[in-house]
Design an enzyme around this catalytic site. Structure first.
Site, short mmCIF file in Angstrom:
data_model
loop_
_atom_site.label_atom_id
_atom_site.label_comp_id
_atom_site.label_asym_id
_atom_site.label_seq_id
_atom_site.Cartn_x
_atom_site.Cartn_y
_atom_site.Cartn_z
N ASP A 233 0.88 -1.16 0.00
CA ASP A 233 0.00 0.00 0.00
C ASP A 233 0.93 1.22 0.00
OD1 ASP A 233 -2.32 1.64 0.46
OD2 ASP A 233 -1.62 1.81 2.53
N ASP B 95 -0.06 5.06 0.88
CA ASP B 95 -0.30 6.04 1.96
C ASP B 95 -0.29 5.34 3.32
OD1 ASP B 95 -0.83 8.35 0.27
OD2 ASP B 95 -2.71 7.40 -0.26
#
Ligand code: BG6
Ligand code: MG
Length: 215
Positions: A11, A13
């Site tokens: 991922d 953020d």
């Protein structure tokens, strides 16, 4: 625990870099302008969630009904503020720990990809000096369903021709852990509301803990 996997999907953020504070500031500016209550607890519910779904969560605090046109304008306004804040990011915003861990994983032979709901993914990676680093990027511009739907992770694996069962996902969002499990992948939780959410296969103590479980 040691995992025999070939690919690590990250991922963006809250895992590779810490844009959470910018998302918060940009949503807060919009909420304040509209006179809508917004705080860090509500912000935490926006992890991994698409921009429009995030806006719907924020508008739960309002008793006004907004048209789709108004909502589109609000989302665009938030994104403009957010992009202005992102312009201040630079390679110093990538921690040594994250950089060194990524480089070491690559030298151990892992394919490294991104699976993010953000439509700003490529811009952020450029800002922090990782524009050309990953073997594949699947982001908000590739998908029709945001996490917890598995779409973004399945596309990320597909882009390098790897089976979902050979992928490990690193996530800070519970919605991302749900997405990874729905994709048939191994889910590693790093902080956020992913940590101890009950669906993860393993909780990472810190980013470099990856080097202990991926030989
Ligand atoms: C995710 C963030 O990575 O991207 C969410 O955790 C955000 O908070 C989502 O809403 C969409 O981001 P963007 O950059 O497309 O507005
Ligand atoms: Mg995240």
């Amino acid at each position: 625990m040691q995992l025999k996997k070939k690919t690590v999907i990250f991922d963006l953020d809250g895992v590779i870099c810490f844009t959470d504070k910018f998302h918060y500031q940009a949503w807060k500016a919009l909420a304040d302008r509209l006179g809508i209550y917004f705080d860090e607890v509500i912000n935490n519910r926006l992890r991994g969630v698409s921009r429009m779904a995030s806006l719907d969560i924020i508008l739960e605090q309002s008793d006004k009904e907004y048209t789709q046109e108004e909502k589109n304008a609000f989302a665009a306004e938030k994104n403009d503020t957010y992009r202005e804040l992102l312009k201040n990011m630079n390679p110093a915003d990538l921690t040594d720990e994250v950089r060194d861990t990524l480089v070491e994983l690559r030298s151990r032979g892992y394919k490294l990809t991104i699976g993010s709901s953000s439509k700003n993914t490529k811009f952020i990676l450029e800002q922090i000096g990782l524009g050309d680093f990953f073997d594949a990027i699947a982001d908000g511009t590739d998908i029709t369903h945001s996490k917890p739907d598995p779409e973004v992770f399945l596309i990320s694996a597909q882009k390098i021709g790897v089976a979902p069962g050979d992928c490990v996902v690193v996530e800070d969002a519970k919605s991302g852990i749900q997405a990874a499990k729905a994709a048939g992948m191994t889910a590693l939780a790093l902080l956020g509301d992913a940590k101890d959410c009950g669906l993860e296969d393993y909780n990472l103590t810190t980013f470099s803990d990856l080097l202990n479980i991926l030989p």
